[in-house]
Design an enzyme around this catalytic site. Sequence first.
Site, PDB file in Angstrom:
ATOM      1  N   ASP A  40     113.843 -31.964  -4.190  1.00  0.00           N
ATOM      2  CA  ASP A  40     112.613 -32.335  -3.501  1.00  0.00           C
ATOM      3  C   ASP A  40     112.148 -31.097  -2.757  1.00  0.00           C
ATOM      4  O   ASP A  40     112.817 -30.646  -1.807  1.00  0.00           O
ATOM      5  CB  ASP A  40     112.894 -33.488  -2.533  1.00  0.00           C
ATOM      6  CG  ASP A  40     111.662 -33.917  -1.742  1.00  0.00           C
ATOM      7  OD1 ASP A  40     110.648 -33.192  -1.759  1.00  0.00           O
ATOM      8  OD2 ASP A  40     111.723 -34.966  -1.080  1.00  0.00           O
ATOM      9  N   TYR A  46      93.117 -29.888  -2.511  1.00  0.00           N
ATOM     10  CA  TYR A  46      94.024 -29.365  -3.542  1.00  0.00           C
ATOM     11  C   TYR A  46      93.763 -27.878  -3.758  1.00  0.00           C
ATOM     12  O   TYR A  46      94.697 -27.069  -3.823  1.00  0.00           O
ATOM     13  CB  TYR A  46      93.826 -30.143  -4.839  1.00  0.00           C
ATOM     14  CG  TYR A  46      94.678 -29.659  -5.982  1.00  0.00           C
ATOM     15  CD1 TYR A  46      96.031 -29.973  -6.045  1.00  0.00           C
ATOM     16  CD2 TYR A  46      94.125 -28.903  -7.015  1.00  0.00           C
ATOM     17  CE1 TYR A  46      96.816 -29.534  -7.107  1.00  0.00           C
ATOM     18  CE2 TYR A  46      94.902 -28.466  -8.077  1.00  0.00           C
ATOM     19  CZ  TYR A  46      96.242 -28.775  -8.122  1.00  0.00           C
ATOM     20  OH  TYR A  46      97.014 -28.343  -9.168  1.00  0.00           O
ATOM     21  N   LYS A  87      96.203 -24.304  -3.285  1.00  0.00           N
ATOM     22  CA  LYS A  87      96.421 -23.297  -4.325  1.00  0.00           C
ATOM     23  C   LYS A  87      95.915 -21.922  -3.881  1.00  0.00           C
ATOM     24  O   LYS A  87      96.531 -20.896  -4.197  1.00  0.00           O
ATOM     25  CB  LYS A  87      95.747 -23.730  -5.628  1.00  0.00           C
ATOM     26  CG  LYS A  87      96.358 -24.980  -6.260  1.00  0.00           C
ATOM     27  CD  LYS A  87      97.825 -24.792  -6.623  1.00  0.00           C
ATOM     28  CE  LYS A  87      98.386 -25.980  -7.375  1.00  0.00           C
ATOM     29  NZ  LYS A  87      99.819 -25.800  -7.748  1.00  0.00           N
ATOM     30  N   SER A 106      96.235 -22.709 -10.451  1.00  0.00           N
ATOM     31  CA  SER A 106      95.154 -23.459 -11.094  1.00  0.00           C
ATOM     32  C   SER A 106      93.904 -22.608 -11.107  1.00  0.00           C
ATOM     33  O   SER A 106      93.771 -21.661 -10.323  1.00  0.00           O
ATOM     34  CB  SER A 106      94.893 -24.753 -10.332  1.00  0.00           C
ATOM     35  OG  SER A 106      93.725 -25.410 -10.802  1.00  0.00           O
TER      36      SER A 106
END
Length: 251
Positions: free
Chosen positions: A50, A138, A142, A125
Amino acid sequence: MPSVLITGASKGIGRATAAEFAARGYRVIATARDPRTLDDLDVAERLRLDVTDQGSVDAAVAAAGEVDVLVSNAGVIFLGAVEASPVAEIERLYAQNTAGAIRVAQAVLPQMRERKSGRLLFVSSLVGRIVLSGNAAYAATKWALEALAEALAIETGPFGIHTTLLEPGSVSSGALDAPLTYRLPDDPYPALAADSLDRSSALSVEEVARAIADAAALDEPPLRLPIGEAATALLAARKAAPDDVPFVPGA
């Protein structure tokens, strides 16, 4: 036989990447929060990891032994305009997508520095370089990851460690099939990233996995590596665009 540790291998890109590296003869250490989800993967090791739990990370890296390549892939997403995004949820994304990725990198770096070799591959991404409406949280995680990874490349390069940020565009991983979404009452911000994405050109998880494995084999890998034609074209256009012009919404 080189070894690769992959985070977030239970599904999507991580799972396909584990299978791809195994097919290429690597000793694959596949990890997930629930290792039972890895039972049907034909890999050398299946470990609980984790990325938000330091003890879990330390135990997994100790059990993994020598790690030549880290594929840092674990991540989560939600959609929402900035005004509609709960700050606690933004913090949750940072904890996994950014801090979690660096936590695992920190855990494998001592052995890589000692050997004076290693590869750090971060699954970033296209939105690690640009922002889409409704996807700011999000994207921010990144963007932050890209800054930290760039610093890592500078700091660890003298130890023979290569760092690469993989930047795919839209991927048919299932992550945006029914994403967690936050909206305001009588929502004044109706356009969200998932609503406007053209998925007809989405990459398969297998295509992304092949690109990741190819990057691991490069003698002199780049710091940033767009994956897919759409990401390559959009990032080239972003790089060419001037920063000193007025911002025109919707342009």
